[in-house]
Motif scaffolding. Structure first.
Motif, PDB file in Angstrom:
ATOM      1  N   GLY A  44       0.839  -1.191   0.000  1.00 56.63           N
ATOM      2  CA  GLY A  44       0.000   0.000   0.000  1.00 56.63           C
ATOM      3  C   GLY A  44       0.872   1.238   0.000  1.00 56.63           C
ATOM      4  O   GLY A  44       2.083   1.164   0.269  1.00 56.63           O
ATOM      5  N   TYR A  72      -5.392  13.551   4.919  1.00 62.02           N
ATOM      6  CA  TYR A  72      -5.397  12.122   5.231  1.00 62.02           C
ATOM      7  C   TYR A  72      -4.793  11.883   6.621  1.00 62.02           C
ATOM      8  O   TYR A  72      -3.681  12.356   6.913  1.00 62.02           O
ATOM      9  CB  TYR A  72      -4.593  11.399   4.151  1.00 62.02           C
ATOM     10  CG  TYR A  72      -4.514   9.895   4.286  1.00 62.02           C
ATOM     11  CD1 TYR A  72      -5.629   9.139   4.610  1.00 62.02           C
ATOM     12  CD2 TYR A  72      -3.314   9.235   4.062  1.00 62.02           C
ATOM     13  CE1 TYR A  72      -5.551   7.759   4.718  1.00 62.02           C
ATOM     14  CE2 TYR A  72      -3.224   7.858   4.156  1.00 62.02           C
ATOM     15  CZ  TYR A  72      -4.350   7.130   4.491  1.00 62.02           C
ATOM     16  OH  TYR A  72      -4.266   5.764   4.602  1.00 62.02           O
ATOM     17  N   THR A 106      -1.543   4.322  -5.749  1.00 57.45           N
ATOM     18  CA  THR A 106      -1.977   3.063  -5.151  1.00 57.45           C
ATOM     19  C   THR A 106      -2.896   2.298  -6.096  1.00 57.45           C
ATOM     20  O   THR A 106      -3.537   2.902  -6.962  1.00 57.45           O
ATOM     21  CB  THR A 106      -2.726   3.346  -3.829  1.00 57.45           C
ATOM     22  OG1 THR A 106      -3.182   2.113  -3.273  1.00 57.45           O
ATOM     23  CG2 THR A 106      -3.933   4.254  -4.023  1.00 57.45           C
TER      24      THR A 106
HETATM   25  C1  LIG Z   1      -5.009  10.076   0.560  1.00 55.56           C
HETATM   26  C2  LIG Z   1      -4.710   8.643   0.808  1.00 55.56           C
HETATM   27  N1  LIG Z   1      -3.436   8.225   0.696  1.00 55.56           N
HETATM   28  C3  LIG Z   1      -3.106   6.953   0.903  1.00 55.56           C
HETATM   29  C4  LIG Z   1      -4.064   6.023   1.253  1.00 55.56           C
HETATM   30  C5  LIG Z   1      -3.617   4.626   1.541  1.00 55.56           C
HETATM   31  O1  LIG Z   1      -3.679   3.855   0.434  1.00 55.56           O
HETATM   32  P1  LIG Z   1      -3.114   2.371   0.389  1.00 55.56           P
HETATM   33  O2  LIG Z   1      -4.303   1.484   0.396  1.00 55.56           O
HETATM   34  O3  LIG Z   1      -2.339   2.321  -0.870  1.00 55.56           O
HETATM   35  O4  LIG Z   1      -2.245   2.171   1.606  1.00 55.56           O
HETATM   36  C6  LIG Z   1      -5.400   6.401   1.381  1.00 55.56           C
HETATM   37  C7  LIG Z   1      -6.424   5.429   1.768  1.00 55.56           C
HETATM   38  O5  LIG Z   1      -7.551   5.704   2.070  1.00 55.56           O
HETATM   39  C8  LIG Z   1      -5.724   7.762   1.155  1.00 55.56           C
HETATM   40  O6  LIG Z   1      -6.982   8.202   1.281  1.00 55.56           O
END
Ligand SMILES: Cc1ncc(COP(=O)(O)O)c(C=O)c1O
Length: 373
Positions: free
Chosen positions: A95, A122, A225
């Protein structure tokens, strides 16, 4: 200005100037598989007798550790994103959350350095900073969710090692203009700060990606992602795209086999079906427009924010938290109360789902609101 074009010294040095000393001195973990990946493999204490079960559709040799470098997957992403990306520009993580954590560990000395963020944003940046004992400097967005660039530049100190810009933002749903991101990068004040552009929702936006900037500025990285537009949240696959020196440090610091074989197999397959991806995105965008229009018609909905993402942020006249809870408890529809976030009084964030899910949401919202107000 701190561009790769203009400053060869800065270009070669963003990672080496800004990373923690212990990270720069690190001799990364090495395994025999770095040098030999074929033959009679008796180097890694795997079990060649194999697993108790081996589902037929899985092609990977499950008894072997996965590829630590994920080059075929990086090549797929590079081809998909264009912008002359090379494998050396790409880190693959569990992720994009893994990349957020790694960047903090690489650049921020616990108890000394800081990150900057632009709330509402976030929540993981703050959580990750707390885990790493790194202070968070908040430079709020405007009430319309734009950057206030002079405030950002004024708040930068030598300890501010990372600046997180989320675009499209979560929970704002708004894409930051690329010109604003570039204005931040062009300022001499940001030369000693890594600008992290989090593009988790970029595929739902018409704004375009900041990925092209990684060839022009030595201090910018872009997070992407497969959890959102690609619909692969379960496999945990995210990317950090940036200058090779920063990516190299991330590879040096990651767990040796961080991305598992099943994840990379599915991720690679996904890039071979971009036509389906595009159809799914188009369906989602049309549902987003429909739900936004339906929300806007409700007398108790005061504002529906424009969205460049796969969710909508909206404000109700009152009782947002109680409505959120009642929708979940009585209506079985789970959304996210965002009313405690900056500029988000009485706001709820709802992910755009399938047409049936969206209908269920719209119905539950009206039932819960009318019951409580
Ligand atoms: C702005 C943002 N960045 C990163 C992520 C995390 O994503 P990942 O599933 O790739 O860890 C999210 C998940 O909701 C998000 O909203």
């Amino acid at each position: 200005m701190c561009t790769t074009d203009n400053s060869k010294q800065a270009a070669s040095g963003a990672a080496s100037r800004l990373a923690r000393k212990n990270i720069l001195e690190l001799a990364p973990y090495r395994c025999a598989r770095d040098d030999y990946s074929e033959g009679v493999l008796l180097d890694a204490n795997e079990n060649a007798f194999g697993p108790p079960t081996r589902p037929e559709h899985i092609k990977d040799p499950l008894e072997r550790y996965p590829d630590p470098y994920q080059v075929p997957l990086k090549q797929k992403l590079a081809a998909h994103r264009g912008n002359e990306l090379e494998s050396s520009n790409i880190f693959v993580g569990v992720g994009s959350d893994e990349a957020i954590d790694l960047l903090m560990r690489i650049f921020c000395v616990p108890g000394k350095d800081k990150i900057m963020q632009t709330p509402p944003t976030y929540g993981m940046y703050k959580v990750c900073a707390k885990i790493n004992d790194v202070e968070v400097v908040n430079v709020p967005l405007t009430a319309d969710f734009d950057l206030i660039i002079p405030n950002i530049l004024e708040a930068i100190t030598p300890e501010a090692k990372l600046l997180f810009l989320c675009s499209p933002g979560n929970p704002t749903a708004k894409a930051l203009p690329l010109a604003d991101i570039e204005a931040v990068l062009q300022s001499p004040q940001t030369c000693d700060t890594i600008v992290v552009v989090d593009e988790a929702y970029v595929d739902f936006s018409t704004q375009g990606s900041a990925v092209g900037l990684v060839h022009r500025y030595p201090n910018v990285v872009v997070l992407q992602t497969l959890s959102k537009a690609f619909g692969l949240a379960a496999i945990r696959c995210g990317f950090c795209i940036g200058p090779p020196d920063i990516i190299q440090l991330m590879n040096n610091c990651k767990a040796p086999y961080n991305v598992n074989a099943l994840t990379s197999e599915l991720a690679i397959q996904a890039f071979d079906h971009v036509d389906v991806l595009d159809t799914n995105i188009a369906s989602l965008l049309s549902e987003r427009a429909r739900v936004a229009a339906s929300l806007a018609e409700l007398d108790f909905v005061e504002k529906v924010y424009p969205s460049d993402a796969n969710f909508l942020l909206f404000r109700v006249a009152s009782h947002a938290q109680a409505v959120y809870k009642d929708m979940a408890d009585q209506g079985g529809v789970v959304t996210r109360f965002r009313g405690t976030e900056m500029h988000c009084d009485e706001c709820i964030r709802v992910t755009v789902g399938t047409p049936d899910e969206n209908e269920a949401f719209l119905k539950a919202l009206q039932t819960s609101y009318r019951a409580l107000a």
